[in-house]
Design an enzyme around this catalytic site. Structure first.
Site, PDB file in Angstrom:
ATOM      1  CB  SER A 136      -0.884   0.031   1.258  1.00 19.60           C
ATOM      2  OG  SER A 136      -1.600  -1.157   1.397  1.00 19.60           O
ATOM      3  CD1 TRP A 160       3.208  -8.988  -2.760  1.00 16.60           C
ATOM      4  CD2 TRP A 160       2.377 -10.944  -3.422  1.00 16.60           C
ATOM      5  NE1 TRP A 160       2.870  -9.689  -1.634  1.00 16.60           N
ATOM      6  CE2 TRP A 160       2.363 -10.906  -2.021  1.00 16.60           C
ATOM      7  CE3 TRP A 160       1.902 -12.103  -4.071  1.00 16.60           C
ATOM      8  CZ2 TRP A 160       1.891 -11.959  -1.236  1.00 16.60           C
ATOM      9  CZ3 TRP A 160       1.438 -13.153  -3.292  1.00 16.60           C
ATOM     10  CH2 TRP A 160       1.436 -13.062  -1.897  1.00 16.60           C
ATOM     11  CB  THR A 162       0.274 -10.303 -11.841  1.00 14.37           C
ATOM     12  OG1 THR A 162      -0.231 -10.132 -10.522  1.00 14.37           O
ATOM     13  CG2 THR A 162      -0.683 -11.164 -12.651  1.00 14.37           C
ATOM     14  NE  ARG A 259      -6.706   1.756  -7.117  1.00 11.02           N
ATOM     15  CZ  ARG A 259      -5.928   2.691  -6.631  1.00 11.02           C
ATOM     16  NH1 ARG A 259      -6.220   3.967  -6.843  1.00 11.02           N
ATOM     17  NH2 ARG A 259      -4.878   2.382  -5.911  1.00 11.02           N
ATOM     18  NE  ARG A 284     -29.162 -30.938  -2.006  1.00 10.01           N
ATOM     19  CZ  ARG A 284     -28.639 -32.147  -1.835  1.00 10.01           C
ATOM     20  NH1 ARG A 284     -28.435 -32.939  -2.878  1.00 10.01           N
ATOM     21  NH2 ARG A 284     -28.335 -32.566  -0.630  1.00 10.01           N
ATOM     22  CG  HIS A 354     -23.106 -24.742  -4.851  1.00  9.65           C
ATOM     23  ND1 HIS A 354     -23.397 -23.467  -5.271  1.00  9.65           N
ATOM     24  CD2 HIS A 354     -22.894 -25.460  -5.987  1.00  9.65           C
ATOM     25  CE1 HIS A 354     -23.352 -23.409  -6.591  1.00  9.65           C
ATOM     26  NE2 HIS A 354     -23.050 -24.607  -7.052  1.00  9.65           N
ATOM     27  CD  GLU A 379      -4.269  -3.149 -10.424  1.00 10.94           C
ATOM     28  OE1 GLU A 379      -3.832  -1.993 -10.387  1.00 10.94           O
ATOM     29  OE2 GLU A 379      -3.796  -4.038 -11.133  1.00 10.94           O
ATOM     30  CB  ALA A 382     -11.392  -2.629   1.093  1.00  6.78           C
ATOM     31  CD  GLU A 383      -8.818  -2.162   4.759  1.00  7.03           C
ATOM     32  OE1 GLU A 383      -8.154  -2.650   3.813  1.00  7.03           O
ATOM     33  OE2 GLU A 383      -9.722  -2.786   5.335  1.00  7.03           O
TER      34      GLU A 383
HETATM   35  C1  FAD Z   1      -1.967 -12.414  -6.187  1.00  7.63           C
HETATM   36  C2  FAD Z   1      -1.374 -11.037  -6.095  1.00  7.63           C
HETATM   37  C3  FAD Z   1      -0.899 -10.409  -7.237  1.00  7.63           C
HETATM   38  C4  FAD Z   1      -0.294  -9.152  -7.158  1.00  7.63           C
HETATM   39  N1  FAD Z   1       0.224  -8.577  -8.290  1.00  7.63           N
HETATM   40  C5  FAD Z   1       0.953  -7.428  -8.179  1.00  7.63           C
HETATM   41  C6  FAD Z   1       1.631  -6.880  -9.330  1.00  7.63           C
HETATM   42  O1  FAD Z   1       1.514  -7.385 -10.449  1.00  7.63           O
HETATM   43  N2  FAD Z   1       2.428  -5.793  -9.140  1.00  7.63           N
HETATM   44  C7  FAD Z   1       2.578  -5.189  -7.921  1.00  7.63           C
HETATM   45  O2  FAD Z   1       3.304  -4.198  -7.827  1.00  7.63           O
HETATM   46  N3  FAD Z   1       1.920  -5.674  -6.828  1.00  7.63           N
HETATM   47  C8  FAD Z   1       1.125  -6.767  -6.926  1.00  7.63           C
HETATM   48  N4  FAD Z   1       0.472  -7.280  -5.818  1.00  7.63           N
HETATM   49  C9  FAD Z   1       0.672  -6.635  -4.525  1.00  7.63           C
HETATM   50  C10 FAD Z   1      -0.549  -5.886  -4.061  1.00  7.63           C
HETATM   51  O3  FAD Z   1      -0.701  -4.710  -4.811  1.00  7.63           O
HETATM   52  C11 FAD Z   1      -0.371  -5.616  -2.557  1.00  7.63           C
HETATM   53  O4  FAD Z   1      -0.450  -6.864  -1.888  1.00  7.63           O
HETATM   54  C12 FAD Z   1      -1.409  -4.668  -2.029  1.00  7.63           C
HETATM   55  O5  FAD Z   1      -1.203  -3.375  -2.536  1.00  7.63           O
HETATM   56  C13 FAD Z   1      -1.387  -4.608  -0.486  1.00  7.63           C
HETATM   57  O6  FAD Z   1      -0.089  -4.404  -0.011  1.00  7.63           O
HETATM   58  P1  FAD Z   1       0.505  -5.354   1.151  1.00  7.63           P
HETATM   59  O7  FAD Z   1       0.228  -6.752   0.772  1.00  7.63           O
HETATM   60  O8  FAD Z   1       1.912  -4.952   1.364  1.00  7.63           O
HETATM   61  O9  FAD Z   1      -0.344  -4.994   2.412  1.00  7.63           O
HETATM   62  P2  FAD Z   1      -0.054  -3.785   3.418  1.00  7.63           P
HETATM   63  O10 FAD Z   1       0.167  -2.534   2.668  1.00  7.63           O
HETATM   64  O11 FAD Z   1       1.017  -4.213   4.362  1.00  7.63           O
HETATM   65  O12 FAD Z   1      -1.430  -3.696   4.195  1.00  7.63           O
HETATM   66  C14 FAD Z   1      -1.804  -4.628   5.200  1.00  7.63           C
HETATM   67  C15 FAD Z   1      -3.187  -4.235   5.725  1.00  7.63           C
HETATM   68  O13 FAD Z   1      -3.137  -2.916   6.293  1.00  7.63           O
HETATM   69  C16 FAD Z   1      -4.081  -2.069   5.656  1.00  7.63           C
HETATM   70  N5  FAD Z   1      -3.513  -0.720   5.559  1.00  7.63           N
HETATM   71  C17 FAD Z   1      -2.318  -0.358   5.018  1.00  7.63           C
HETATM   72  N6  FAD Z   1      -2.143   0.966   5.123  1.00  7.63           N
HETATM   73  C18 FAD Z   1      -3.274   1.471   5.717  1.00  7.63           C
HETATM   74  C19 FAD Z   1      -3.708   2.773   6.081  1.00  7.63           C
HETATM   75  N7  FAD Z   1      -2.967   3.868   5.833  1.00  7.63           N
HETATM   76  N8  FAD Z   1      -4.911   2.914   6.697  1.00  7.63           N
HETATM   77  C20 FAD Z   1      -5.683   1.816   6.932  1.00  7.63           C
HETATM   78  N9  FAD Z   1      -5.319   0.551   6.607  1.00  7.63           N
HETATM   79  C21 FAD Z   1      -4.134   0.381   6.002  1.00  7.63           C
HETATM   80  C22 FAD Z   1      -4.299  -2.694   4.287  1.00  7.63           C
HETATM   81  O14 FAD Z   1      -5.542  -2.295   3.725  1.00  7.63           O
HETATM   82  C23 FAD Z   1      -4.257  -4.182   4.628  1.00  7.63           C
HETATM   83  O15 FAD Z   1      -5.492  -4.565   5.162  1.00  7.63           O
HETATM   84  C24 FAD Z   1      -0.188  -8.502  -5.902  1.00  7.63           C
HETATM   85  C25 FAD Z   1      -0.710  -9.123  -4.747  1.00  7.63           C
HETATM   86  C26 FAD Z   1      -1.295 -10.368  -4.839  1.00  7.63           C
HETATM   87  C27 FAD Z   1      -1.812 -11.029  -3.585  1.00  7.63           C
END
Ligand code: FAD
Length: 401
Positions: A136, A160, A162, A259, A284, A354, A379, A382-383
């Protein structure tokens, strides 16, 4: 779908493209999707078919060999494809974002070099912002580029990606100090590099390693990888747009159209879940009648259908706004947020309809149940969408007291 998720005002060309894609999805994707997914197998035959249909060049301008179609056409195609199998829409999505970024921000030489082969599907794109320590919070990126003569030397680890293995072009966002003194705002000291590589795993170019596929709970078939840069040398003419320090804005522009695309995927998966739920509910029987005749199940179907319809309308609105040349970050954020939440809920209801069979791998809903959560994260979570929506609403409705 007979009644739900219709789109008014489409041109004959748009209708023809959509009907071709729908036909392809029904015949070539749905029958094989669950088997491929369970084996975590890359859908090469499907990808070849999409190439033939010209889907990889759908939004690339005609002068570069693409079909020059709108974001709306693209999003509606993605919705259809995700109805068949969400992973296939993932194969197209990062390609589409990279092509879009090139079209909007690339130098003429970069467009001429990449776009015709991207339109043909011969070069396929991945994009990379996330790192092991951040997703994020893009401003916290630590991967770095340092100028050395006519080249940049890149170091760092990305997470990550894709299509990280199957792509041959990766748009990578890193921090670049050149011309940006210490203390420059983080988003002004980032640069997007266009990195060409061989598809595959291991060392795919000197200084660049794609270690292997990440094992995931769903969204299988499409490869998701890490990317390691260790002294990777990239020529200066592979800075997107030719100027450093613009990467953050370029990526955010790409993610904004991405998005709409994720919203479209949510719509497609939700539609499929509705189709499966409404069919099963009529087959069913319990207590002497089809479960669809129990009011509790009818209420579920009513809620599911309403959510499918609402998400589709918001997604179409966000795409049309962008196509009209207006800023659509508010609408895209809302559409992505709503469509992904509704998708998860519709899938959950179809799963409940189901009964125990939803838990069996023989039933398609089991796959959808593992796929829907990815849309809550990709992308922007939700937050993050709510942060964007909230900020924009406060801009629009500034208190004038
Ligand atoms: C299958 C898959 C494919 C992906 N493909 C790509 C890709 O092609 N390219 C790429 O660059 N990335 C990719 N991603 C990464 C994806 O964009 C990130 O996982 C996503 O942006 C969330 O970042 P994070 O996992 O580091 O979670 P974090 O940023 O660590 O967040 C963890 C939690 O904290 C919450 N949070 C974070 N900051 C705040 C805030 N300020 N206020 C409130 N809540 C907050 C988040 O909503 C989440 O619930 C992919 C991820 C997956 C799972």
């Amino acid at each position: 779908m007979a009644r739900l998720a219709q789109t008014a005002g489409l041109t004959d060309v748009q209708q023809e493209i959509l009907s071709t894609v729908r036909d392809f999805v029904d015949k070539e994707i749905i029958p094989v999707a669950t088997g491929l997914e369970h084996r975590d197998e890359y859908p090469q035959q499907i990808v070849d078919g999409l190439k033939e249909l010209g889907l990889f060049g759908l939004m690339i301008p005609e002068e570069y060999g693409g079909l020059g179609e709108s974001l709306l056409t693209y999003a509606l195609c993605v919705e259809e494809i995700a109805r068949g199998w969400m992973s296939v829409s993932g194969i197209i999505n990062t390609h589409f974002i990279v092509a879009y970024m090139l079209k909007q921000h690339g130098t003429q030489e970069q467009k001429d070099h990449f776009l015709p082969r991207m339109a043909a599907g011969d070069i396929r794109g991945a994009f990379s912002m996330s790192e092991p320590g951040l997703g994020s919070d893009v401003s916290a990126i630590t991967s770095k580029a340092v100028k050395d003569g006519d080249e940049y030397v890149l170091n760092g680890q990305k997470m990550w990606l894709t299509n990280g293995g199957t792509s041959s072009l990766v748009a990578v966002l890193v921090r670049s100090d050149e011309g940006h003194p210490e203390g420059t705002a983080p988003h002004k000291s980032m640069t997007t590099f266009l990195i060409e590589k061989e598809p595959g795993f291991g060392e795919v170019r000197p200084g660049l390693t794609i270690p292997g596929k990440i094992d995931k709970m769903g969204y299988k078939g499409v490869d998701t990888t890490e990317l390691i840069m260790d002294g990777l040398r990239v020529p200066a003419d592979r800075v997107l747009g030719g100027v450093t320090g613009r990467g953050f804005y370029q990526m955010m522009d790409g993610v904004e159209v991405g998005r709409v695309n994720v919203a479209a995927r949510g719509c497609g998966v939700a539609q499929r879940a509705f189709e499966l739920g409404v069919q099963y509910a009529q087959q069913r029987h319990t207590f002497g009648k089809p479960i669809a005749q129990h009011q509790a199940i009818q209420f579920k179907l009513a809620e599911m259908g309403t959510k499918v319809e609402a998400a589709h309308a918001m997604m179409v609105n966000a795409a049309r706004k962008k196509d009209s040349g207006e800023r659509n970050d508010l609408e895209a954020g809302m559409a992505k947020y709503l469509a992904s939440e509704y998708c998860k809920e519709v899938v959950e209801d179809a799963f409940r309809i189901h009964g125990g069979y939803g838990f069996s791998k023989e039933y398609e809903i089991e796959r959808l149940y593992r796929e829907a959560p990815m849309l809550l994260i990709g992308e922007g979570t939700a937050e993050i969408q709510k942060m964007i929506i909230g900020r924009r609403l406060l801009e629009e409705y500034r208190f004038q007291g």
